[in-house]
Design an enzyme around this catalytic site. Structure first.
Site, PDB file in Angstrom:
ATOM      1  N   GLU A 246       0.833  -1.197   0.000  1.00 39.94           N
ATOM      2  CA  GLU A 246       0.000   0.000   0.000  1.00 39.94           C
ATOM      3  C   GLU A 246       0.869   1.249   0.000  1.00 39.94           C
ATOM      4  O   GLU A 246       1.885   1.336   0.673  1.00 39.94           O
ATOM      5  CB  GLU A 246      -0.995   0.031   1.162  1.00 39.94           C
ATOM      6  CG  GLU A 246      -2.079   1.105   1.022  1.00 39.94           C
ATOM      7  CD  GLU A 246      -2.827   1.047  -0.326  1.00 39.94           C
ATOM      8  OE1 GLU A 246      -2.285   1.574  -1.324  1.00 39.94           O
ATOM      9  OE2 GLU A 246      -3.935   0.484  -0.370  1.00 39.94           O
ATOM     10  N   ASN A 247       0.449   2.173  -0.865  1.00 41.13           N
ATOM     11  CA  ASN A 247       1.158   3.432  -1.082  1.00 41.13           C
ATOM     12  C   ASN A 247       2.595   3.208  -1.558  1.00 41.13           C
ATOM     13  O   ASN A 247       3.510   3.964  -1.198  1.00 41.13           O
ATOM     14  CB  ASN A 247       1.139   4.294   0.187  1.00 41.13           C
ATOM     15  CG  ASN A 247      -0.276   4.693   0.567  1.00 41.13           C
ATOM     16  OD1 ASN A 247      -1.085   5.015  -0.303  1.00 41.13           O
ATOM     17  ND2 ASN A 247      -0.586   4.645   1.847  1.00 41.13           N
ATOM     18  N   GLY A 324      -5.438  -2.246  -4.015  1.00 39.55           N
ATOM     19  CA  GLY A 324      -6.313  -2.381  -2.867  1.00 39.55           C
ATOM     20  C   GLY A 324      -7.490  -1.438  -2.878  1.00 39.55           C
ATOM     21  O   GLY A 324      -8.548  -1.732  -2.307  1.00 39.55           O
ATOM     22  N   ASP A 325      -7.338  -0.260  -3.523  1.00 39.40           N
ATOM     23  CA  ASP A 325      -8.443   0.695  -3.628  1.00 39.40           C
ATOM     24  C   ASP A 325      -9.145   0.583  -4.977  1.00 39.40           C
ATOM     25  O   ASP A 325      -9.819   1.500  -5.420  1.00 39.40           O
ATOM     26  CB  ASP A 325      -7.936   2.121  -3.410  1.00 39.40           C
ATOM     27  CG  ASP A 325      -6.861   2.525  -4.414  1.00 39.40           C
ATOM     28  OD1 ASP A 325      -6.474   1.688  -5.274  1.00 39.40           O
ATOM     29  OD2 ASP A 325      -6.381   3.675  -4.341  1.00 39.40           O
ATOM     30  N   HIS A 443      -6.831  -7.380 -37.184  1.00 40.40           N
ATOM     31  CA  HIS A 443      -6.569  -6.274 -38.095  1.00 40.40           C
ATOM     32  C   HIS A 443      -7.011  -4.960 -37.471  1.00 40.40           C
ATOM     33  O   HIS A 443      -7.933  -4.896 -36.659  1.00 40.40           O
ATOM     34  CB  HIS A 443      -7.243  -6.493 -39.452  1.00 40.40           C
ATOM     35  CG  HIS A 443      -8.751  -6.523 -39.415  1.00 40.40           C
ATOM     36  ND1 HIS A 443      -9.522  -5.395 -39.324  1.00 40.40           N
ATOM     37  CD2 HIS A 443      -9.623  -7.565 -39.460  1.00 40.40           C
ATOM     38  CE1 HIS A 443     -10.797  -5.725 -39.334  1.00 40.40           C
ATOM     39  NE2 HIS A 443     -10.892  -7.037 -39.399  1.00 40.40           N
ATOM     40  N   HIS A 490      -0.058 -10.668 -48.010  1.00 46.08           N
ATOM     41  CA  HIS A 490       1.233 -10.032 -47.782  1.00 46.08           C
ATOM     42  C   HIS A 490       1.484  -9.034 -48.905  1.00 46.08           C
ATOM     43  O   HIS A 490       1.172  -9.283 -50.081  1.00 46.08           O
ATOM     44  CB  HIS A 490       2.361 -11.056 -47.694  1.00 46.08           C
ATOM     45  CG  HIS A 490       2.614 -11.838 -48.949  1.00 46.08           C
ATOM     46  ND1 HIS A 490       3.451 -11.402 -49.954  1.00 46.08           N
ATOM     47  CD2 HIS A 490       2.149 -13.050 -49.361  1.00 46.08           C
ATOM     48  CE1 HIS A 490       3.502 -12.303 -50.925  1.00 46.08           C
ATOM     49  NE2 HIS A 490       2.713 -13.316 -50.598  1.00 46.08           N
ATOM     50  N   ASP A 515      -0.929 -13.814 -53.530  1.00 48.51           N
ATOM     51  CA  ASP A 515      -0.564 -13.215 -52.247  1.00 48.51           C
ATOM     52  C   ASP A 515      -1.557 -13.561 -51.126  1.00 48.51           C
ATOM     53  O   ASP A 515      -1.204 -13.498 -49.941  1.00 48.51           O
ATOM     54  CB  ASP A 515      -0.486 -11.693 -52.360  1.00 48.51           C
ATOM     55  CG  ASP A 515       0.667 -11.219 -53.241  1.00 48.51           C
ATOM     56  OD1 ASP A 515       1.516 -12.046 -53.605  1.00 48.51           O
ATOM     57  OD2 ASP A 515       0.704 -10.006 -53.555  1.00 48.51           O
TER      58      ASP A 515
END
Length: 526
Positions: A246-247, A324-325, A443, A490, A515
């Protein structure tokens, strides 16, 4: 218009996974040595699973969560619950056998023709500390459930699903039994992934506040995994295993890293992340490759020197995927994890890591060279110019490049894909990256990228392709699900969805039919 692509980490060469895990005999020897060291019976079954190991060491699991397998050799209950979109019905997903692996086929059947989210992750311990979708907190609105099919993976030779967290997703239990509070000792680990991370707060698993708010220093004790460097300096690019107390995300008692060799795990597909804390004056951090080898300790020393951390003030809630928050901007992957009462011995940690490795996370699917879901393939160009070129990902984009037997393991892994049932239609297919679990070809603005599945309808459509006989008369062509007149093509070494004629350069009619025709080949990666 497709949504903006999420920011991803730079492409780096992952360590090459080893195809063989530690043998069960090796795991047996490790566990037996552990048991001898603590005065327990001088034998242990080779099937001893993580919570069996920790119990034998005198630090039993008080929480055991997994979507992929049992964490006790005797466990035969449910692993998680899914809810389908079509009628909001729910179903519990259990095991194929006691002490075994998830029955993913039950999920596939229940969710067929619709989509499902994960609504509950069951605690396999006798404490019943089940995780449900997290409510609103001091730093985030109520979360949503993760898509149930976002992270297909092979574990123990079985096709199962992990938990893939995107921003705004998380799970929690604020009313638990047996979890450490007010400076009590505990340990915890999770198996996660170094390929699905970001620098937002906070992809955590572990002990948190019971009111979804930041109640002060030392009120959390959770593993954090990501690329957020809270206290500078951090070394390398991460992701790092850190302690969210925490923090602050702590790599040492000073917060910042005192270990210049701890540059993070890099994009390992599967990572064991471990934290243990005596709640008074000492905590330790470890990590390992969940596919091979042992654990590395990156820190073992005093609690943070700032006031409030020695002793700790844990509250005993369990959080997964957020802070935690409910700070919920992070992304991450979760396959399994446990929390213990008391600090496990290093020998117990080593035995658990040996068991994790023995499972074979990300092993071969058992099928190759076809478009059957679960098959591993490579896609080779058939145009005369490029018959040694394959679709691969590079810096998150899809390209074609030459891959040969003498090429690098990275090239071979990047050019290997796992065929999955189409994310938008089961009559089509989607392509999951072999070395970036949960990432699919999709895509965006007509170009192909490798990106994590976020569960949205847009992503599902963009990542679904429908096979047809090759337009050149050979191989297979793949029509875009949501742009059915456009096919995988491609062009100038990049990969697009392209029509036969149009305003874009990649829609050129020259060699279009060649292709867009691909040879479905055996996979390059082992």
């Amino acid at each position: 218009m497709d949504p903006r692509l999420p920011r991803r980490q730079p492409h780096r060469s992952p360590r090459r996974p080893r195809s063989a895990a530690l043998s069960l005999l090796a795991a047996f020897a490790t566990v037996a040595a552990l048991l001898l060291g603590v005065g327990a019976p001088q034998a242990a079954a080779a099937s001893s699973l993580p919570c069996d190991v920790y119990a034998a060491a005198g630090t039993p699991c008080v929480a055991a969560h997994s979507l992929v397998r049992a964490l006790y050799s005797s466990y035969s209950g449910s692993l998680y619950q899914v809810q389908r979109a079509s009628d909001s019905a729910t179903s519990n997903i259990g095991l194929l056998t006691a002490g075994g692996y998830a029955n993913a086929a039950a999920q596939d059947s229940f969710c067929s023709g619709t989509t499902c989210i994960i609504t509950k992750i069951y605690d396999q311990s006798s404490r019943h500390n089940d995780l449900t979708v997290e409510g609103a907190g001091g730093a985030g609105a109520a979360d949503v459930g993760a898509p149930a099919d976002a992270l297909p993976v092979t574990v123990g030779g079985h096709q199962v699903y992990g938990l893939e967290i995107s921003a705004g997703m998380g799970y929690r239990d604020n009313s638990t039994s047996g979890v450490a509070v007010n400076g009590q000792a505990e340990g915890m680990y999770m198996v996660t992934s170094g390929t699905h991370v970001n620098g937002a707060c906070c992809f955590d698993y572990g002990n948190a506040e019971t009111n979804n708010k930041d109640t002060g220093n030392g009120h959390m004790d959770a593993i954090n995994f990501g690329t957020e460097c809270w206290f500078s300096p951090c070394y390398g690019q991460g992701p790092w295993v850190q302690a969210d107390l925490e923090n602050g995300l702590f790599q040492s008692d000073a917060g910042y890293s005192k270990n210049t060799s701890n540059t993070g795990t890099g994009p390992l597909p599967f990572v064991t992340a471990l934290l243990k804390n005596n709640g008074q004056n000492h905590f330790a951090l470890k990590y390992g490759n969940a596919q091979s080898g042992g654990l590395t300790t990156t820190y073992s020393g005093g609690e943070p020197t700032t006031s409030g951390y020695s002793p700790m003030h844990q509250e005993g809630a369990i959080v997964l995927g957020t802070g935690g928050d409910n700070s919920n901007g992070s992304i991450g992957s979760f396959f399994e994890g446990v929390m213990t009462s008391g600090i496990p011995t290093d020998a117990a940690d080593d035995a658990v890591q040996a068991d994790i490795v023995s499972v074979g996370y990300g092993g071969a699917t058992g099928s190759t060279g076809s478009l059957t879901p679960g098959s591993e393939i490579s896609l080779r160009a058939t145009t005369a110019c490029c018959t040694t070129d394959y679709i691969r990902h590079q810096n998150d984009a899809a390209v074609i490049s030459s891959v040969t037997s003498s090429g690098s393991s990275l090239d071979k892994s990047d050019a290997t894909w796992i065929v999955r049932r189409g994310l938008a239609s089961s009559s089509c297919v989607s392509f999951e990256s072999r070395n970036y679990p949960g990432d699919f070809l999709r895509h965006y603005n007509y170009k192909l990228y490798r990106q994590p599945m976020d569960g949205t309808a847009q992503f599902r459509s963009d990542a679904t392709f429908c096979p047809q006989t090759g337009k050149s008369g050979t191989g297979t062509s793949f029509a875009s699900y949501n742009y059915p007149t456009r096919y995988l093509r491609h062009y100038n070494l990049n990969v697009y969805i392209a029509s036969d004629g149009g305003s874009n350069a990649w829609d050129s009619t020259t060699s279009w039919s060649d292709d867009v025709s691909w040879a479905v080949s055996s996979p390059w990666a082992p």
